[in-house]
Design a protein around this motif. Structure first.
Motif, short mmCIF file in Angstrom:
data_model
loop_
_atom_site.label_atom_id
_atom_site.label_comp_id
_atom_site.label_asym_id
_atom_site.label_seq_id
_atom_site.Cartn_x
_atom_site.Cartn_y
_atom_site.Cartn_z
N ASP A 87 37.53 43.15 36.01
CA ASP A 87 37.00 41.98 35.14
C ASP A 87 36.55 40.98 36.36
N SER A 88 35.61 40.48 36.54
CA SER A 88 35.07 39.54 37.64
C SER A 88 35.66 38.11 37.44
N MET A 89 35.99 38.01 36.08
CA MET A 89 36.32 36.66 35.77
C MET A 89 37.75 36.41 36.06
N THR A 90 38.56 37.47 36.45
CA THR A 90 40.01 37.45 36.94
C THR A 90 40.16 36.79 38.36
N GLY A 91 39.44 36.63 39.09
CA GLY A 91 39.38 36.12 40.33
C GLY A 91 40.00 36.96 41.04
N GLN A 92 41.22 35.92 41.95
CA GLN A 92 41.95 36.84 43.14
C GLN A 92 42.97 37.32 42.54
N ASP A 93 43.33 37.33 41.34
CA ASP A 93 44.16 38.35 40.74
C ASP A 93 43.49 39.68 40.65
N ALA A 94 42.48 39.80 40.42
CA ALA A 94 41.48 41.05 40.68
C ALA A 94 41.63 41.80 41.93
N VAL A 95 41.45 40.98 42.85
CA VAL A 95 41.61 41.45 44.32
C VAL A 95 43.06 41.91 44.63
N ASN A 96 43.79 41.25 44.26
CA ASN A 96 45.44 41.78 44.49
C ASN A 96 45.61 43.21 43.65
#
Length: 452
Positions: A221-230
């Motif tokens: 989900d692209s709305m989750t920002g840096q959490d998505a990257v981790n």
């Protein structure tokens, strides 16, 4: 899409306005604001710092051409670096197998099931493939039903074993089923899982090892920002996936995931989801996305969308009607339907260079044409074919029937008349090529509908 980031970057570049050349002082001040904009977009601090350092190193000492302002040069350098940061070149999907096996992975609620359907539809309609959707989410009861509903709406087969609790066996059986049925792509939708859930991560790892997919995609989900990257990093450590899918890119996306994820996991973004509809899927082009983030638009994608829905036979019929002065509201309505197929209006406007900035405070409705369609549907067949007969009394009836005001009916009539005259002029010498170029865009009235 990335509106907040685009706005802040634009303000950062304004620092250089009026300067005759790039100096270490003014570029440092500008890039400080660029870094701040990236951090606000939830880009990793180290990535943002490295990014601005690279841009600064390239900018210092650059000779600014007389035709180029310092701000324009820096925008170009930032665009080039953003493109590289997001992957550089477009990355295709591996379809070499027979059947090709694609494993979908990701967090709970990331949109895997919906995107599995979108991908199947994309491969069926754009790549002439025969896909099979496989329900391997054995934990969420509604997941199997959801996938069957999606498959049925698209005319795509769905394989499931509701009483089987072993996703490895389900996946293996599905691949065998596809071979026997002559289906050449198998898309396996797995259960959403948390990266910290060791048992669930082991389960998807077992599926991955057993079926050896040609392509493993991580849906985020692209709305989750840096959490998505981790999270992507944790999944990549287990699965060594081939690419990333960013969903919900049409929402209030800050941009952190799109900008950071390639650097962190060294895997390309392959697709993006841009809406709820099953055709709202786009191949990810880093350069085009960088241009959109910087407010340059994306004319290439806009033209591609227009070409996909351009009906040459319909265009020829319309041209004949225009030449005979027979262009009516039914024809206008059919052109609106063509434009609507291209996607939501806000996304389309964002592809026009400068439009996002110019229309920043303009609200664009999801269904921008609904008032126009309501007015046209309230007309009688004879009124739609011969707009000239619509007098004040008829306008009042049409307004009442469509739930609009008579002023809105008058505005539409005026816009329709202006557009009809313009299209008539384009039938003359030199106009026909432009008519063809406009393709699906000719459904647009003189004023952009659905905006307040």
């Amino acid at each position: 899409m990335f509106d907040n980031l685009s706005d802040k970057l634009d303000k950062a570049f304004h620092i250089l306005k009026g300067h005759g050349k790039i100096t270490e002082v003014n570029v440092a001040e500008t890039l400080k604001e660029v870094r701040r904009a990236l951090l606000d977009a939830d880009v990793n601090f180290k990535i943002a710092k490295d990014f601005t350092t690279k841009v600064k190193d390239k900018a210092i000492g650059q000779n600014v051409l007389t035709t180029l302002q310092p701000g324009q040069l820096l925008v170009k350098l930032v665009k080039d670096e953003l493109t590289e940061l997001m992957g550089g070149d477009v990355s295709g999907i591996n379809l070499s197998g027979n059947p090709t096996v694609i494993l979908m992975s990701g967090l709970q609620g990331s949109g895997k099931t919906t995107f599995s359907g979108k991908l199947a539809n994309y491969l069926k309609t754009k790549k002439n493939k025969k896909p099979l959707l496989v329900a391997c989410d054995i934990y969420r009861p509604a997941a199997i039903k959801q996938l069957h509903v999606v498959g049925e709406s698209l005319g795509i087969d769905v394989y499931s074993e509701p009483d089987n609790t072993n996703p490895v066996i389900i996946a293996q059986n599905a691949i065998s089923f596809a071979k026997h049925q002559g289906l050449n792509v198998v898309i396996i939708d797995t259960a959403g899982r948390l990266a910290v859930d060791e048992a669930m991560m082991t389960e998807i790892s077992n599926v991955h090892q057993a079926i050896k997919p040609h392509e493993t995609l991580f849906v985020v989900d692209s709305m989750t920002g840096q959490d998505a990257v981790n999270t992507a990093k944790a999944f990549n450590d287990i699965l060594n996936f081939d690419g990333v899918v960013l969903t919900k890119l049409d929402g209030d996306t800050r941009g952190g995931a799109a900008i950071s994820i390639k650097t962190v996991v060294n895997k390309p973004i392959k697709f993006v989801g841009t809406g709820e509809k099953m055709d709202a899927i786009d191949v990810f082009y880093p350069e085009r996305m960088a241009e959109r983030i910087l407010g340059m638009g994306d004319v290439v994608s806009l033209v591609e969308k227009a070409q996909e829905h351009y009906d040459e036979e319909e265009a020829r019929k319309i041209q004949k009607k225009i030449a005979k002065n027979e262009f009516g509201f039914d024809d206008f309505l059919s052109q609106i339907q063509q434009v609507k197929k291209m996607g939501n209006m806000k996304d389309l406007v964002g592809m026009i260079p400068g439009a996002s900035k110019a229309m920043k405070d303009v609200e664009i409705e999801d269904d921008a044409f609904k008032h126009i369609e309501a007015i046209i549907h309230s007309m009688t067949p004879i009124e739609r074919s011969k707009p000239a007969i619509i007098d004040v009394k008829r306008k009042a009836r049409i307004a009442k029937g469509s739930g609009t005001k008579i002023e809105q009916v008058n505005q539409l009539m005026k816009q329709f008349d202006q557009m009809s005259k313009m299209m008539k002029m384009m039938q003359g010498p030199g106009g026909k090529n432009m008519m063809k170029m406009m393709g699906n865009m000719k459904g647009m009235p003189g004023g952009m509908p659905g905006m307040r």
